[in-house]
Design a protein around this motif. Structure first.
Motif, PDB file in Angstrom:
ATOM      1  N   THR A  32       0.840  -1.180  -0.073  1.00 24.26           N
ATOM      2  CA  THR A  32       0.056  -0.016   0.072  1.00 24.26           C
ATOM      3  C   THR A  32       0.599   1.151  -0.059  1.00 24.26           C
ATOM      4  OG1 THR A  32      -0.306  -0.235   2.446  1.00 24.26           O
ATOM      5  CG2 THR A  32      -1.985  -0.833   1.088  1.00 24.26           C
ATOM      6  N   LEU A  33       2.161   1.152   0.748  1.00 20.01           N
ATOM      7  CA  LEU A  33       2.881   2.462   0.760  1.00 20.01           C
ATOM      8  C   LEU A  33       3.440   2.671  -0.627  1.00 20.01           C
ATOM      9  CD1 LEU A  33       4.579   4.555   2.206  1.00 20.01           C
ATOM     10  CD2 LEU A  33       6.169   2.805   2.627  1.00 20.01           C
ATOM     11  N   GLY A 122      -9.156   4.463  10.342  1.00 23.10           N
ATOM     12  CA  GLY A 122      -7.962   4.051   9.656  1.00 23.10           C
ATOM     13  C   GLY A 122      -6.928   3.735  10.651  1.00 23.10           C
ATOM     14  N   PHE A 123      -6.750   4.747  11.606  1.00 30.09           N
ATOM     15  CA  PHE A 123      -5.679   4.594  12.691  1.00 30.09           C
ATOM     16  C   PHE A 123      -6.102   3.399  13.899  1.00 30.09           C
ATOM     17  CE2 PHE A 123      -2.331   7.689  12.109  1.00 30.09           C
ATOM     18  CZ  PHE A 123      -2.693   8.220  10.915  1.00 30.09           C
ATOM     19  N   SER A 124      -7.464   3.394  14.067  1.00 30.47           N
ATOM     20  CA  SER A 124      -7.975   2.463  15.254  1.00 30.47           C
ATOM     21  C   SER A 124      -8.180   1.024  14.795  1.00 30.47           C
ATOM     22  CB  SER A 124      -8.989   3.075  15.705  1.00 30.47           C
ATOM     23  OG  SER A 124      -8.860   4.591  16.198  1.00 30.47           O
ATOM     24  N   ILE A 125      -8.574   1.015  13.433  1.00 29.10           N
ATOM     25  CA  ILE A 125      -8.914  -0.430  13.140  1.00 29.10           C
ATOM     26  C   ILE A 125      -7.882  -1.159  12.215  1.00 29.10           C
ATOM     27  CG2 ILE A 125     -10.917  -1.683  12.362  1.00 29.10           C
ATOM     28  CD1 ILE A 125     -12.818   0.677  12.724  1.00 29.10           C
ATOM     29  N   CYS A 126      -8.190  -0.752  10.863  1.00 26.54           N
ATOM     30  CA  CYS A 126      -6.994  -1.774  10.103  1.00 26.54           C
ATOM     31  C   CYS A 126      -6.694  -0.850   8.837  1.00 26.54           C
ATOM     32  CB  CYS A 126      -7.730  -2.894   9.523  1.00 26.54           C
ATOM     33  SG  CYS A 126      -9.371  -2.821   8.692  1.00 26.54           S
ATOM     34  N   GLY A 127      -6.270   0.219   9.026  1.00 33.99           N
ATOM     35  CA  GLY A 127      -5.575   1.098   7.979  1.00 33.99           C
ATOM     36  C   GLY A 127      -6.193   1.512   6.695  1.00 33.99           C
ATOM     37  N   ALA A 128      -5.828   1.223   5.815  1.00 35.39           N
ATOM     38  CA  ALA A 128      -6.449   1.647   4.330  1.00 35.39           C
ATOM     39  C   ALA A 128      -7.589   0.986   4.024  1.00 35.39           C
ATOM     40  CB  ALA A 128      -5.229   1.367   3.147  1.00 35.39           C
ATOM     41  N   LEU A 151      -1.607   8.808   5.282  1.00 39.22           N
ATOM     42  CA  LEU A 151      -1.158   9.138   6.545  1.00 39.22           C
ATOM     43  C   LEU A 151      -1.076   7.795   7.224  1.00 39.22           C
ATOM     44  CD1 LEU A 151      -3.026  12.465   7.269  1.00 39.22           C
ATOM     45  CD2 LEU A 151      -0.443  12.046   7.061  1.00 39.22           C
ATOM     46  N   VAL A 152      -1.960   6.996   7.098  1.00 39.34           N
ATOM     47  CA  VAL A 152      -2.191   5.839   7.700  1.00 39.34           C
ATOM     48  C   VAL A 152      -1.102   5.016   7.298  1.00 39.34           C
ATOM     49  CG1 VAL A 152      -3.362   3.462   7.349  1.00 39.34           C
ATOM     50  CG2 VAL A 152      -4.682   5.376   8.389  1.00 39.34           C
ATOM     51  N   VAL A 153      -0.631   5.057   6.054  1.00 37.77           N
ATOM     52  CA  VAL A 153       0.568   4.251   5.618  1.00 37.77           C
ATOM     53  C   VAL A 153       1.933   4.792   6.149  1.00 37.77           C
ATOM     54  CG1 VAL A 153       1.869   3.642   3.704  1.00 37.77           C
ATOM     55  CG2 VAL A 153      -0.549   3.519   3.609  1.00 37.77           C
ATOM     56  N   VAL A 188      -2.686  -4.569   8.478  1.00 41.39           N
ATOM     57  CA  VAL A 188      -2.113  -5.857   8.516  1.00 41.39           C
ATOM     58  C   VAL A 188      -0.882  -6.216   8.336  1.00 41.39           C
ATOM     59  CG1 VAL A 188      -2.835  -8.379   8.295  1.00 41.39           C
ATOM     60  CG2 VAL A 188      -4.784  -6.475   8.301  1.00 41.39           C
ATOM     61  N   GLY A 189      -0.539  -5.778   6.966  1.00 40.91           N
ATOM     62  CA  GLY A 189       0.969  -6.145   6.345  1.00 40.91           C
ATOM     63  C   GLY A 189       1.805  -5.378   7.406  1.00 40.91           C
ATOM     64  N   GLN A 190       1.748  -4.505   8.011  1.00 41.24           N
ATOM     65  CA  GLN A 190       2.690  -3.585   8.775  1.00 41.24           C
ATOM     66  C   GLN A 190       3.011  -4.558   9.991  1.00 41.24           C
ATOM     67  OE1 GLN A 190       0.568   0.065   9.173  1.00 41.24           O
ATOM     68  NE2 GLN A 190       1.620   0.871   7.253  1.00 41.24           N
ATOM     69  N   VAL A 191       1.790  -4.955  10.449  1.00 46.76           N
ATOM     70  CA  VAL A 191       1.844  -5.906  11.698  1.00 46.76           C
ATOM     71  C   VAL A 191       2.666  -7.203  11.259  1.00 46.76           C
ATOM     72  CG1 VAL A 191       0.383  -7.360  13.271  1.00 46.76           C
ATOM     73  CG2 VAL A 191      -0.409  -5.046  12.655  1.00 46.76           C
ATOM     74  N   VAL A 192       2.463  -7.892  10.290  1.00 49.50           N
ATOM     75  CA  VAL A 192       3.192  -8.993   9.924  1.00 49.50           C
ATOM     76  C   VAL A 192       4.634  -8.628   9.744  1.00 49.50           C
ATOM     77  CG1 VAL A 192       3.667 -10.509   7.970  1.00 49.50           C
ATOM     78  CG2 VAL A 192       1.525  -9.975   8.453  1.00 49.50           C
ATOM     79  N   VAL A 193       5.198  -7.376   9.396  1.00 55.65           N
ATOM     80  CA  VAL A 193       6.491  -6.861   9.361  1.00 55.65           C
ATOM     81  C   VAL A 193       6.840  -6.871  10.974  1.00 55.65           C
ATOM     82  CG1 VAL A 193       8.064  -5.252   8.973  1.00 55.65           C
ATOM     83  CG2 VAL A 193       6.343  -5.948   7.250  1.00 55.65           C
ATOM     84  N   ALA A 194       6.093  -6.383  11.716  1.00 55.30           N
ATOM     85  CA  ALA A 194       6.647  -5.734  13.131  1.00 55.30           C
ATOM     86  C   ALA A 194       6.725  -7.221  13.826  1.00 55.30           C
ATOM     87  CB  ALA A 194       5.392  -4.904  13.773  1.00 55.30           C
ATOM     88  N   GLY A 195       5.729  -8.154  13.695  1.00 51.74           N
ATOM     89  CA  GLY A 195       5.909  -9.606  14.303  1.00 51.74           C
ATOM     90  C   GLY A 195       7.106 -10.316  13.799  1.00 51.74           C
ATOM     91  N   GLY A 196       7.367 -10.014  12.591  1.00 54.57           N
ATOM     92  CA  GLY A 196       8.478 -10.950  11.975  1.00 54.57           C
ATOM     93  C   GLY A 196       9.860 -10.434  12.384  1.00 54.57           C
ATOM     94  N   LEU A 197       9.883  -9.051  12.836  1.00 52.22           N
ATOM     95  CA  LEU A 197      11.112  -8.315  13.453  1.00 52.22           C
ATOM     96  C   LEU A 197      11.353  -9.178  14.992  1.00 52.22           C
ATOM     97  CD1 LEU A 197      10.705  -4.592  12.461  1.00 52.22           C
ATOM     98  CD2 LEU A 197      12.438  -6.382  11.499  1.00 52.22           C
ATOM     99  N   LEU A 198      10.112  -9.436  15.745  1.00 50.55           N
ATOM    100  CA  LEU A 198      10.316  -9.893  16.777  1.00 50.55           C
ATOM    101  C   LEU A 198      10.498 -11.513  16.954  1.00 50.55           C
ATOM    102  CD1 LEU A 198       7.285  -7.792  18.162  1.00 50.55           C
ATOM    103  CD2 LEU A 198       9.824  -7.678  19.008  1.00 50.55           C
TER     104      LEU A 198
END
Length: 322
Positions: A32-33, A122-128, A151-153, A188-198
């Motif tokens: 999306t970005l 967008g910021f509170s639920i699931c972005g775009a 802005l969400v992205v 959702v995609g950003q969460v996947v990246v964040a989780g993968g970093l951890l």
């Protein structure tokens, strides 16, 4: 006529495909970005001609709703309920307090109500996807939708990197930081990246917590639609109480939860969803007027920063309840 929309459809398809290729080559750059940046760059350079605009408008509205509806196939209600009531209450608090707090901040900053609502959801639920879903209920301006998605992205990408880092500084465990990421990060995609970093365990819990937030999309849209119908009484233009694409989203979530959907079907649906959202984000990016963005950019950026901080703080208890 459909023939008038073909140039715009082809342009959106090419832009979406380019975004998917860039994401495949550089996974940390979300689709999306990339898509909305490509579209914005094309529009800012004055390369979006009038003959492609009808097709781009079709993609930014109707194709985007297809992507939102298919998001329902990612939800398994049993996995969400397994999080426990404490964590589910945090998810509800993130959505409810995030929306109400962002709307209050929008009033303080002088941001128009429709723009504030798009950012809040967008910021509170699931972005775009949430921004697009609200647009389908409120019939807001395409340019406002594009601004909110941008802005969400951008702020979601910042949170995607910042929340895992803050989790380490706060001494949270891998799973706790994953739960916080799922409750705080926008896409959702950003969460996947964040989780993968951890790590693997963090990724699993982060995605499930995020999907619990996605599940809140349906009741929030029902409330927004109800208010929209009340406001539309004077004009005689009442939108449906629950739009068809929201019903499809709920129906697909129920199907995924009750039946064993073949992996091949899920793969195909996931591919269609990614392609639809990429093309739609590109089309939205093309619709942004840089001059209008400069006129209203500062209050919106402040609102986005405040909404990100609010959601991140409200989501923090998730780290201790997983």
């Amino acid at each position: 006529m459909l023939v008038n929309r073909v140039p715009g459809l082809l342009l959106a398809a090419a832009g979406g495909a380019a975004a998917l290729v860039v994401h495949a080559l550089v996974p940390y750059l979300g689709t999306t970005l990339v898509a909305i940046v490509l579209g914005f760059a094309l529009g800012a350079a004055g390369l979006v001609r009038d003959r492609v605009r009808p097709g781009l408008a079709l993609v930014s509205r109707h194709v985007l709703r297809v992507g939102v509806a298919l998001l329902g196939l990612e939800l398994v209600l049993g996995d969400v309920l397994d999080l426990g009531w404490g964590l589910l209450l945090v998810v509800v608090a993130v959505v409810v307090l995030g929306i109400l707090g962002t709307l209050a901040l929008a009033r303080l900053l002088g941001v128009p109500r429709d723009q504030g609502l798009l950012v809040a959801c967008g910021f509170s639920i699931c972005g775009a996807a949430a921004v697009a879903a609200v647009e389908g209920v409120r019939r807001t301006r395409e340019e406002d939708v594009a601004r909110a998605v941008s802005l969400v992205v951008v702020f979601g990408s910042i949170a995607m990197l910042a929340v895992p880092a803050l989790g380490g500084l706060l001494g949270l465990g891998e799973v706790g930081a994953g739960a916080w990421s799922g409750a705080a990060v926008h896409e959702v995609g950003q969460v996947v990246v964040a989780g993968g970093l951890l790590g693997g365990a963090a990724l699993k819990v982060a995605v499930v917590v995020k999907l619990a937030r996605v599940l809140m999309l349906a009741p929030v849209l029902a409330v927004v639609s109800w208010h929209s119908r009340r406001e539309a009484v004077a004009t005689g233009r009442r939108p449906p109480l629950v739009p068809a694409f929201v019903l499809a989203f709920v129906a697909l979530a129920v199907v995924r939860s009750l039946f064993d959907v073949p992996a091949g079907v899920l793969d195909v649906a996931g591919g269609v969803q990614s392609a639809a959202l990429a093309a739609a984000m590109f089309a939205l990016g093309c619709s942004v007027d840089p001059r209008a963005l400069r006129r209203t950019g500062r209050p919106l950026v402040r609102l986005a920063a405040g909404a990100t901080a609010l959601v991140t703080v409200v989501a923090l208890p998730a780290a201790y309840l997983v």
